[in-house]
Design an enzyme around this catalytic site. Structure first.
Site, PDB file in Angstrom:
ATOM      1  N   ARG A  79      -4.912 -46.705  18.990  1.00 21.20           N
ATOM      2  CA  ARG A  79      -5.194 -46.057  20.285  1.00 21.20           C
ATOM      3  C   ARG A  79      -4.003 -45.978  21.238  1.00 21.20           C
ATOM      4  NH1 ARG A  79      -7.975 -49.767  24.244  1.00 21.20           N
ATOM      5  NH2 ARG A  79      -6.845 -51.685  23.992  1.00 21.20           N
ATOM      6  N   HIS A  80      -2.814 -46.329  20.762  1.00 21.14           N
ATOM      7  CA  HIS A  80      -1.630 -46.240  21.618  1.00 21.14           C
ATOM      8  C   HIS A  80      -0.646 -45.194  21.136  1.00 21.14           C
ATOM      9  CE1 HIS A  80      -3.011 -50.278  22.906  1.00 21.14           C
ATOM     10  NE2 HIS A  80      -2.519 -49.869  24.063  1.00 21.14           N
ATOM     11  N   GLU A 113     -11.513 -48.523  26.159  1.00 21.57           N
ATOM     12  CA  GLU A 113     -11.101 -48.060  27.487  1.00 21.57           C
ATOM     13  C   GLU A 113     -10.580 -46.622  27.431  1.00 21.57           C
ATOM     14  OE1 GLU A 113      -7.733 -50.239  29.163  1.00 21.57           O
ATOM     15  OE2 GLU A 113      -7.243 -48.338  30.139  1.00 21.57           O
ATOM     16  N   SER A 152      -8.497 -46.214  33.719  1.00 22.06           N
ATOM     17  CA  SER A 152      -8.468 -47.319  34.671  1.00 22.06           C
ATOM     18  C   SER A 152      -8.233 -46.733  36.055  1.00 22.06           C
ATOM     19  CB  SER A 152      -7.426 -48.360  34.290  1.00 22.06           C
ATOM     20  OG  SER A 152      -6.163 -47.870  34.543  1.00 22.06           O
ATOM     21  N   ARG A 167      -7.615 -40.149  24.184  1.00 19.60           N
ATOM     22  CA  ARG A 167      -8.659 -41.167  23.969  1.00 19.60           C
ATOM     23  C   ARG A 167     -10.051 -40.613  24.226  1.00 19.60           C
ATOM     24  NH1 ARG A 167      -6.715 -47.099  26.059  1.00 19.60           N
ATOM     25  NH2 ARG A 167      -4.751 -47.128  24.896  1.00 19.60           N
ATOM     26  N   GLU A 205       5.645 -48.021  24.077  1.00 19.54           N
ATOM     27  CA  GLU A 205       4.744 -49.011  23.476  1.00 19.54           C
ATOM     28  C   GLU A 205       5.401 -49.702  22.294  1.00 19.54           C
ATOM     29  OE1 GLU A 205       1.974 -49.955  24.598  1.00 19.54           O
ATOM     30  OE2 GLU A 205       1.216 -48.346  25.892  1.00 19.54           O
ATOM     31  N   ARG A 239       5.116 -43.936  27.519  1.00 18.66           N
ATOM     32  CA  ARG A 239       5.030 -45.403  27.416  1.00 18.66           C
ATOM     33  C   ARG A 239       5.815 -45.858  26.189  1.00 18.66           C
ATOM     34  NH1 ARG A 239      -0.092 -47.069  30.309  1.00 18.66           N
ATOM     35  NH2 ARG A 239       0.007 -45.543  32.008  1.00 18.66           N
TER      36      ARG A 239
END
Ligand code: 4AD
Length: 465
Positions: A245-246, A388, A391, A439, A239, A237
């Site tokens: 948390r990323h 989270e 998902s 995570r 980001e 990703r």
């Protein structure tokens, strides 16, 4: 039979026996010219080795050599096990080794960080500083710049064994539920999740991307009649957010399965899988969890044997009742998710729960709308301690609807045409989910930063070491 004895196996049953050990010189201390101590560490176990001048056995030169070893060098020691009457402090083993021979296998240069300082908890550091001890607080960037040294702390030894165990339990559980493991390509033609967070690259003259998830190909495997599949692999990703948390690269634990009638079949797997993961970690990683907790104190995760499910609407209502202003059809931001986590803990006594039936507008294009209300979707997120970790959703398996949804979400159809085509020859209803491994470990252990649970983290500012 090996000539070697592991440091962890050195007990008083070996008293007076000659042993050969290999480990790192953790600390070295000389007492005058006739005696030197070296604590040898091997896989978390430590033993004190003593070199004393003895006629015909140990020369003064050898004692000097031991005293001059550098910290963290790898050394072999041949010696005799002795069990003193007094308790030995500061090592894991309750015996000593009287050095006869010593050989340096690999000499360590001067260390840029002190590993013992890097292993201390905040409370220990405060206490030491108050007591006037000289120590350097090792900040996160310094740790990460010197990751191979940082990894030697007991907490990090624990974290990555726990991480390994999560993957292991994930795999074992799913295999026992009739899933099998696949490996999807990481070089793909279009973005798999949409949005801007995609690494673009040149694929022999054609535009391509690093996969933001195995989403498209795990679904195509279902169209290939694979029934129930999972994957453990790298996810990329691009980001822009520099948060706790990323990451730009993380390990995704992905699942995809046919469903008969309702996406609750997928949530059922999530619930049972994670209760099994938590139960097994608590049972099999006691030592590792304790090592992590010694440096980063945390409360054990509170979870229920039957995983709690709340609808998005119920969550919104709980927030409203608590006086939190939220858009009932918008996404929840990190702060609001945390707040909801607190409310759920107070009301239901769990820090692990599923929130489902999200507004369709905040979910990716491949998400199935609810049949009774197209403003909502057959989707869910899963939270640990208000953050989270997963998902998931039922997917659109009707090609016309899929193309329509992709277009509505601004995705160029030609970049995903082979994906949409996969649904043209009969496609079973199906759903799945994606878990971020780092995570899960971060939140299970109550850690405050995802860089602590990534071996060599990649974030917007870091691609080395
Ligand atoms: O929520 P995400 O983006 O969902 C997907 O990738 C879907 N294809 C999954 C599915 O099967 N529906 O990512 C899934 C999980 C998140 O819940 C989070 O735990 C983790 O991946 N994650 C990240 N972890 C670290 N750094 C990042 N930048 C992450 N982005 C997502």
């Amino acid at each position: 039979v090996s000539r070697w004895t592991e440091v962890g196996a050195l007990t008083n049953t070996l008293e007076n026996r000659s042993v050969l050990i290999r480990g790192r010189a953790q600390t070295i201390r000389a007492v005058g010219k006739n005696m030197a101590f070296v604590v040898v560490r091997e896989r978390g176990f430590t033993v004190q080795c003593v070199a004393t001048v003895q006629p015909d056995a140990v020369s003064r030169q050898m004692v000097k050599y031991v005293a001059g070893l550098s910290r963290e060098s790898i050394i072999d020691i041949e010696g005799v096990v002795s069990a003193p009457n007094v308790e030995i402090k500061g090592t894991t083993q309750q015996v000593e080794v009287q050095v006869r021979k010593v050989y340096c296998v690999s000499k360590a240069a001067v260390l840029p960080i002190n590993i013992e300082d890097a292993a201390r908890s905040d409370a220990e550091i405060e206490k030491a500083l108050q007591a006037g001890e000289k120590l350097v607080r090792v900040n996160q960037d310094t740790r990460l710049n010197n990751r191979v040294l940082d990894l030697r702390t007991p907490a990090n030894q624990g974290i990555f064994r726990i991480q390994s165990q999560v993957g292991n339990i994930f795999r074992q559980f799913l295999l026992s539920e009739d899933f099998f493991e696949i490996h999807t390509p990481k070089l793909i033609a279009g973005s798999s999740e949409g949005g801007a967070a995609v690494f673009r690259l040149d694929y022999k003259g054609q535009p391509a991307c690093l996969a933001q998830s195995p989403q498209l190909h795990k679904q195509m495997a279902i169209c290939g009649d694979f029934g129930r599949v999972f994957e453990i692999g790298g996810v990329y990703r691009a980001e822009d957010s520099y948060t706790h948390r990323h990451l730009c690269e993380f390990i995704g634990l992905d699942v995809e399965m046919e469903i008969k009638s309702h996406y609750s079949e997928v949530m059922d797997i999530v619930g049972r899988l994670f209760v099994t993961i938590f139960d097994t970690l608590n049972k099999t990683c006691e030592k590792e969890l304790e090592a992590v907790g010694r440096q980063y104190p945390f409360e054990p995760l509170k979870y229920l044997p039957e995983t709690l499910r709340l609808t998005f609407e119920e969550g919104i209502q709980m927030l409203k009742d608590a006086g939190v202003e939220v858009d009932p059809m918008g996404d929840l931001n990190t702060e609001v998710e945390r707040k909801l986590g607190q409310l759920v803990l107070e009301k239901y006594g769990t820090e692990f729960y599923i929130l489902h039936r999200y507004p369709l507008a905040v979910r990716p294009f491949y998400t199935m709308p609810c049949h009774d209300n197209h403003a909502y979707s057959n989707s869910f997120d899963v939270f640990i301690r208000g953050e989270e970790i997963i998902s998931g959703a039922q997917r659109v398996h009707v090609p016309e609807l899929l193309a329509e949804r992709a277009q509505a979400c601004g995705i160029e159809l030609k970049t995903i045409s082979t994906y949409i085509d996969a649904f043209r020859y009969g496609a079973p209803p199906h759903g799945g989910f994606g878990v971020g491994l780092e995570r899960v470990v971060m939140l299970f252990c109550g850690l405050n930063n995802i860089r602590k649970t990534s071996l060599f983290p990649r974030d917007p500012l870091r691609i080395a070491p």
